[in-house]
Design a protein around this motif. Structure first.
Motif, short mmCIF file in Angstrom:
data_model
loop_
_atom_site.label_atom_id
_atom_site.label_comp_id
_atom_site.label_asym_id
_atom_site.label_seq_id
_atom_site.Cartn_x
_atom_site.Cartn_y
_atom_site.Cartn_z
N VAL A 73 0.85 -1.18 0.00
CA VAL A 73 0.00 0.00 0.00
C VAL A 73 0.90 1.23 0.00
O VAL A 73 1.77 1.38 0.85
CB VAL A 73 -0.94 0.02 1.22
CG1 VAL A 73 -1.81 1.28 1.20
CG2 VAL A 73 -1.80 -1.23 1.25
N VAL A 168 -4.48 7.51 -0.86
CA VAL A 168 -3.92 6.20 -1.20
C VAL A 168 -3.54 6.25 -2.68
O VAL A 168 -4.41 6.36 -3.55
CB VAL A 168 -4.90 5.07 -0.90
CG1 VAL A 168 -4.31 3.73 -1.35
CG2 VAL A 168 -5.23 5.04 0.58
N VAL A 171 -2.40 0.31 -4.62
CA VAL A 171 -2.43 -0.97 -3.90
C VAL A 171 -1.95 -2.02 -4.90
O VAL A 171 -2.64 -2.31 -5.88
CB VAL A 171 -3.83 -1.30 -3.38
CG1 VAL A 171 -3.81 -2.63 -2.64
CG2 VAL A 171 -4.33 -0.19 -2.46
#
Length: 334
Positions: A73, A168, A171
């Motif tokens: 991540v 984010v 991933v």
């Protein structure tokens, strides 16, 4: 970083608008604030400098999904120190009274704290999520979980750290798993590329066939035109030969007619000339038949004299004359 100058036994500090300086003497706060300026004694002063601007912290950590697959991540946390005095009391932001530099690495400690906290919240979410879901819509769920977890974290609040935003970035699974997951899409893309290639080749072949047909049609048309040209050329040659033969026949007939006329004229001339000569000779012989001997002798002598070569001087003797006359007389009598 605060600017510190030395003046004898005392020193002067001047901070910036983005740095909060806390000046303590013992357990009492003497000076505290941003853009402050004050004098202090280095032997009794304890100085802490806490940044108050917004800071970006990139995070990279690994977690395990519900189907026991490891994912990485990559995120970014935006935070700031909301209560500098509280932060200075929980984390060592002390600066050297001579240089104004931090004596330790407080920002590394804060980064370690935020990274572990974020990793814990992400791991709690991913352990209940399948890898396919985590790679698909997992970024949004992880972002919301990190934002909720970091904003409501009690330890961060007690430390005086406020999390402003969480992003984010990606991933990603292990490289082998990622390649395996990319294979179907790559195969589909490759199939589309192959189909486009085949269609392009088929279109090219169709265009080449059309071009070949046009070239063949052009060759057929040129051959037909050439055939007509050769036929016309042959007809012209035959017509020219016919005309030349006709002209030659006409010329030959004319020449033959001319030659016949010339021959007839020449024969008539010869015939007329012969007739005239015969008539003249007959008339002459008729005249001669009526002459006497002496006259004939004289004419013979004249003709003989006309046929003799030119004589400059002739000596005639009586003997020569007598013999000649005798021969002439004998010849006339016979």
């Amino acid at each position: 970083m605060a600017e510190i100058r030395r003046f004898g036994l005392v020193r002067h500090l001047r901070s910036t608008p983005t740095e909060h300086v806390v000046h303590q003497r013992g357990d009492r706060v003497v000076n505290s604030g941003t853009s402050c300026s004050f004098w202090f004694r280095p032997l009794t002063a304890a100085l802490s400098e806490v940044p108050v601007d917004d800071r970006e912290l990139p995070l990279l950590f690994h977690a395990r999904t519900g189907d026991f697959q490891k994912v990485a991540v990559q995120a970014t946390v935006t935070y700031r120190f909301a209560d500098p005095e509280q932060v200075a009391g929980r984390i060592d932001f002390a600066i050297d009274t001579a240089t104004g530099r931090w004596r330790s690495a407080p920002l590394d400690q804060v980064a370690h704290l935020l990274t572990e906290t974020a990793q814990q919240h992400a791991a709690d979410l991913l352990v209940t999520t399948a890898m396919a879901d985590a790679l698909g819509a997992g970024a949004t769920a992880i972002r919301e979980r990190l934002r909720t977890g970091l904003v409501g974290d009690a330890r961060l609040g007690d430390t005086g750290i406020v999390v402003l935003d969480v992003r984010v970035v990606a991933v990603r699974p292990d490289p082998d798993i990622e390649r395996a997951l990319q294979t179907p899409a790559r195969e589909l893309i490759q199939e589309e590329a192959d189909r486009a290639t085949y269609e392009r080749r088929a279109h090219a072949v169709e265009r080449e066939r059309a071009i070949s047909e046009n070239e063949l049609q052009s060759k057929i048309e040129l051959a037909a035109r050439e055939e007509r040209l050769v036929a016309q050329h042959g007809a012209n040659e035959r017509r020219r030969a016919t005309e030349e033969a006709a002209a030659a026949r006409i010329a030959a007939a004319a020449e033959a007619e001319r030659i016949g006329l010339a021959a007839a004229a020449e024969a008539d001339r010869v015939r007329q000339t012969g007739t005239a000569a015969a008539d003249a000779e007959a008339a002459r012989m008729a005249v001669l038949s009526e002459l006497d001997h002496g006259t004939l002798l004289a004419l013979a002598l004249r003709d003989l004299a006309g046929g003799l070569p030119e004589i400059g001087t002739v000596n005639v003797t009586p003997d020569l004359l007598t013999s000649v006359l005798a021969k002439l007389t004998d010849g006339a009598a016979r």
